[in-house]
Design an enzyme around this catalytic site. Structure first.
Site: not given
Length: 321
Positions: A100, A300
């Site tokens: 991320d 994610h």
């Protein structure tokens, strides 16, 4: 596996670590809204394979210092924190891994200090070269307008009060965030990153959002406790420095990453809605890209959603060095 506080240059960082002190160092950098504990499975696997693994709470997060000024969260400071952490851990070089927001930090560690960061792995967010045409937030706003899909959340986060929506109910904010970007969340309930007029990042996510299958109540409670104590200003300040980062990094224009590298992304990662276009050109910027993997069905939170596959990929990459 132990957690300790380590004094670096102007910062005290809380670090989760394991493995022999004299073994090759692997630095694991988390993103938003996570902490060093998001890497527990990787710290354990790397230590078992005779690497020294270290996962800090980043600047503004958890048990690490939280500068008050927004402009103290630039990419230069984030890279500097990691350079000095390597030294404080008694090493001169390491392999850097980021997920991320941690992925851009890792990519920039490799760009700025190839003498320290000898190889780099990015999860979820591909390398994005600096745009010669101008800073990112006006460009993102123009793309959002052209697509007619609402405002990209990163533009909304430029608001000086943007962090308050998370602080109003920390548990609900975290639960919604993890749910909206998880691979198990059904189509139509995941976030796209684009926010409709009159809404914000959290109001668009269903109120009945549940914890992802991989997130235990005890693990979630660790996040809630940490962010209740620290707030979200520091983490959102990273986003508020996007244009400042652009102005500070002209010296990197056109520079490529020549160290060994790898990239991994979940097939159903919502980040691909707004950063996915950079995946196709990775080989143009990462000149020694050794693997580029899309994990079927994954979302994610790769290192927690799919720890076995991530661990296997990292160990394979490390073994190739």
């Amino acid at each position: 596996m132990q957690t300790r506080h380590i004094a670096t240059d102007g910062l005290v960082q809380r670090v989760l670590e394991a493995g022999p002190e004299d073994a090759p160092l692997v630095l694991l950098i988390h993103g938003f809204p996570e902490l060093g504990i998001s890497w527990r499975a990787q710290v354990a696997a790397l230590a078992q394979a005779d690497y020294r693994a270290a996962a800090p709470d980043m600047r503004g997060y958890g048990g690490t210092n939280k500068p008050e000024r927004t402009e103290d969260h630039t990419i230069l400071q984030l890279v500097g924190d990691m350079v000095d952490l390597v030294r404080a851990l008694g090493h001169q070089t390491c392999v850097v891994v980021g997920h991320d927001w941690g992925a851009p930090v890792a990519w920039h560690c490799a760009l700025m200090r190839p003498d320290v960061f000898t190889a780099v792995a990015g999860l979820s967010v591909p390398f994005q070269p600096r745009r010669a045409a101008g800073p990112p937030t006006p460009a993102m706003a123009a793309i959002s307008k052209r697509l007619g899909r609402g405002e990209l959340y990163m533009n909304q986060f430029q608001n000086p009060d943007a962090h308050r929506i998370f602080e109003a109910d920390v548990a609900a904010g975290l639960r919604k965030g993890f749910y909206a970007y998880d691979g198990a969340t059904p189509d139509g309930r995941q976030s796209t990153g684009f926010i409709a007029p009159g809404h914000d990042f959290l109001s668009e996510i269903p109120d009945d959002a549940t914890l992802p299958p991989w997130m235990s109540e005890d693990h979630f409670a660790e996040y809630v406790k940490a962010f209740t104590a620290s707030g979200f200003k520091g983490p959102i300040d990273w986003y508020r420095c996007l244009d400042l980062n652009w102005s500070l990094t002209a010296f990197l224009q056109g520079q490529k990453i020549t160290q060994p590298s790898m990239f991994m992304v979940g097939e159903r990662d919502p980040v691909r809605h707004y950063a996915g276009q950079h995946e196709a050109g990775l080989k143009d910027w990462l000149t020694d890209l050794r693997s580029q993997t899309v994990l079927p069905g994954a979302g994610h939170w790769l290192q927690q959603e799919r720890p076995d596959e991530v661990n296997a990929a990292l160990l394979s990459f490390l073994g190739s060095l």
